[in-house]
Design a protein around this motif. Structure first.
Motif, short mmCIF file in Angstrom:
data_model
loop_
_atom_site.label_atom_id
_atom_site.label_comp_id
_atom_site.label_asym_id
_atom_site.label_seq_id
_atom_site.Cartn_x
_atom_site.Cartn_y
_atom_site.Cartn_z
N PHE A 1 -5.62 6.10 -2.02
CA PHE A 1 -6.31 6.73 -0.90
C PHE A 1 -5.31 7.21 0.14
CE2 PHE A 1 -10.07 4.28 -2.39
CZ PHE A 1 -10.99 5.32 -2.41
N LEU A 2 -4.28 6.39 0.40
CA LEU A 2 -3.25 6.78 1.37
C LEU A 2 -2.51 8.02 0.90
CD1 LEU A 2 -1.58 6.29 3.91
CD2 LEU A 2 -0.12 4.74 2.57
N SER A 3 -2.23 8.11 -0.40
CA SER A 3 -1.57 9.28 -0.96
C SER A 3 -2.42 10.53 -0.73
CB SER A 3 -1.31 9.08 -2.45
OG SER A 3 -0.80 10.26 -3.05
N LEU B 1 8.07 11.11 2.13
CA LEU B 1 7.72 9.87 1.45
C LEU B 1 8.91 8.91 1.37
CD1 LEU B 1 5.50 11.34 -1.41
CD2 LEU B 1 4.73 9.97 0.53
N ALA B 2 10.11 9.47 1.20
CA ALA B 2 11.31 8.63 1.19
C ALA B 2 11.51 7.98 2.56
CB ALA B 2 12.54 9.46 0.81
N GLY B 3 11.29 8.77 3.62
CA GLY B 3 11.40 8.22 4.97
C GLY B 3 10.33 7.17 5.24
N LEU B 4 9.11 7.44 4.77
CA LEU B 4 8.03 6.47 4.93
C LEU B 4 8.35 5.19 4.17
CD1 LEU B 4 5.19 6.03 6.10
CD2 LEU B 4 4.25 6.96 3.98
N SER B 5 8.94 5.33 2.98
CA SER B 5 9.34 4.16 2.19
C SER B 5 10.43 3.36 2.91
CB SER B 5 9.85 4.60 0.82
OG SER B 5 8.83 5.24 0.08
N PHE B 6 11.36 4.06 3.53
CA PHE B 6 12.43 3.39 4.27
C PHE B 6 11.86 2.61 5.45
CE2 PHE B 6 15.58 3.50 7.77
CZ PHE B 6 16.56 2.72 7.19
N PHE B 7 10.96 3.25 6.20
CA PHE B 7 10.32 2.58 7.34
C PHE B 7 9.50 1.38 6.86
CE2 PHE B 7 6.75 2.31 10.44
CZ PHE B 7 7.50 1.97 11.56
N ASN B 8 8.81 1.55 5.74
CA ASN B 8 8.02 0.47 5.16
C ASN B 8 8.92 -0.69 4.74
OD1 ASN B 8 5.43 -0.57 4.04
ND2 ASN B 8 6.49 -0.34 2.08
N LEU B 9 10.10 -0.36 4.20
CA LEU B 9 11.05 -1.40 3.78
C LEU B 9 11.56 -2.19 4.98
CD1 LEU B 9 12.76 -2.74 1.57
CD2 LEU B 9 14.44 -0.90 1.86
N LEU B 10 11.80 -1.50 6.10
CA LEU B 10 12.25 -2.20 7.30
C LEU B 10 11.19 -3.19 7.79
CD1 LEU B 10 13.94 0.66 9.40
CD2 LEU B 10 15.05 -1.09 7.98
N ILE B 11 9.93 -2.72 7.80
CA ILE B 11 8.84 -3.61 8.23
C ILE B 11 8.72 -4.79 7.27
CG2 ILE B 11 6.34 -3.77 8.54
CD1 ILE B 11 6.35 -0.88 9.46
N TYR B 12 8.83 -4.50 5.97
CA TYR B 12 8.73 -5.56 4.97
C TYR B 12 9.84 -6.59 5.17
CZ TYR B 12 8.98 -8.01 0.53
OH TYR B 12 9.04 -8.98 -0.41
N THR B 13 11.06 -6.13 5.43
CA THR B 13 12.19 -7.05 5.61
C THR B 13 11.95 -8.00 6.76
OG1 THR B 13 13.71 -5.36 4.74
CG2 THR B 13 14.69 -7.17 5.98
N ILE C 1 0.83 -1.20 0.00
CA ILE C 1 0.00 0.00 0.00
C ILE C 1 0.87 1.25 0.00
CG2 ILE C 1 -1.74 1.29 1.30
CD1 ILE C 1 -2.80 -1.38 2.33
N VAL C 2 1.93 1.25 0.81
CA VAL C 2 2.83 2.40 0.87
C VAL C 2 3.54 2.57 -0.47
CG1 VAL C 2 4.87 3.36 2.01
CG2 VAL C 2 3.15 2.15 3.35
N PHE C 3 3.95 1.47 -1.09
CA PHE C 3 4.59 1.56 -2.40
C PHE C 3 3.65 2.22 -3.41
CE2 PHE C 3 5.10 -0.12 -6.69
CZ PHE C 3 6.41 0.22 -6.96
N SER C 4 2.38 1.84 -3.39
CA SER C 4 1.42 2.41 -4.32
C SER C 4 1.18 3.90 -4.04
CB SER C 4 0.09 1.65 -4.23
OG SER C 4 0.26 0.30 -4.64
N ALA C 5 1.27 4.29 -2.77
CA ALA C 5 1.13 5.71 -2.42
C ALA C 5 2.29 6.51 -3.00
CB ALA C 5 1.08 5.88 -0.91
N VAL C 6 3.49 5.94 -2.95
CA VAL C 6 4.66 6.59 -3.55
C VAL C 6 4.50 6.64 -5.07
CG1 VAL C 6 7.13 6.34 -3.96
CG2 VAL C 6 6.21 6.00 -1.66
#
Length: 266
Positions: A204-206, A242-254, A40-45
């Motif tokens: 919607f998140l965007s 958004l870059a920070g949100l993507s980084f946080f999202n990547l950590l959760i994904y990992t 979902i975060v990826f799609s927002a980006v």
């Protein structure tokens, strides 16, 4: 089965009694949910490509000789990026990755999605750096109060569009493969649509993020990050967010990907 059900012989209520297959299928869906949610975060980006990227391009030099590039048409760079990278991925990246991973497809679906999430973060970083440079020119030329383009070619947006297109190759295709391979056999058609649902919720998140940023940064009569005249705003802060949100999202994904238990091949 309860004693009452055994005595009556009535096992028709599916809310009280389920088969082991149904229980295992539900467990598969629950395991897939965190992986799906990170999409979902990826799609927002990804949604910024057709919104804020276009706004940014409108205040850049659109002239290429005697031709003016419509800012919205820059989204074709994303399509060109996909067309360019698909054969390279299949013919070059996969064979090289196969030698290291031993997998027929080069990367697992989880690895492929993780790479895409990382690249999407780079896209927001590239957009932020470009906006910083654009705002520097705005100040140097004294154009802060004017909604006019700066002498910075719109072609400098190509890297951020290319990175978004590259991220699509990894994330969206990886999602389709993952949901199809890992879903219960009887629910493959339904689960294949989960990537589309993630894309919808991402939009919607965007919208929610943009609304909240506008509300919070305009309190007290401030101009805010995203005013009508971007020359007076700070869209670069939004890109960094958004870059920070993507980084946080990547950590959760990992974390979720490492703990994910793959479904046994049927």
């Amino acid at each position: 089965m309860s004693e009452a059900e055994i005595k009556s012989g009535d096992f028709s209520d599916p809310w009280k009694l389920c088969t082991m297959t149904q229980v295992e299928e539900l467990k598969i869906l629950i395991r897939m949910f965190p992986i799906w949610a990170t999409g979902i975060v990826f799609s927002a980006v990804h949604a910024q490509m057709s919104t804020i990227f276009v706004e940014q391009g409108m205040l850049m030099d659109k002239a290429i000789g005697s031709f003016n590039i419509p800012p919205a048409s820059m989204t074709t760079i994303d399509v060109i990026s996909v067309i360019f990278w698909v054969p390279i991925y299949d013919r070059i990246v996969v064979p090289i990755a196969r030698k290291f991973t031993g997998r027929e497809r080069g990367f697992s679906e989880l690895q492929r999605m993780g790479i895409g999430l990382f690249i999407s973060m780079l896209s927001m970083t590239a957009a932020a750096l470009l906006e910083i440079k654009r705002l520097q020119l705005v100040k140097e030329l004294g154009l802060v109060g004017d909604a006019v383009a700066v002498p910075l070619s719109i072609l400098w947006q190509i890297p951020q569009y290319m990175l978004i297109g590259t991220a699509e190759i990894f994330t969206y295709i990886g999602q389709l493969e993952f949901f199809y391979e890992q879903s219960p056999d009887a629910m493959r058609s339904l689960c294949s649509a989960l990537s589309l649902l993630a894309a919808s919720l991402g939009n919607f998140l965007s919208s929610f993020i943009l609304s909240m940023v506008t509300y919070l940064t305009t309190t007290g009569g401030k101009t805010g990050w995203i005013p009508d005249n971007l020359n007076t705003g700070h869209v670069d802060y939004l890109f960094w967010l958004l870059a920070g949100l993507s980084f946080f999202n990547l950590l959760i994904y990992t974390v979720c990907a490492k703990r994910y238990k793959e479904k046994k091949a049927s």
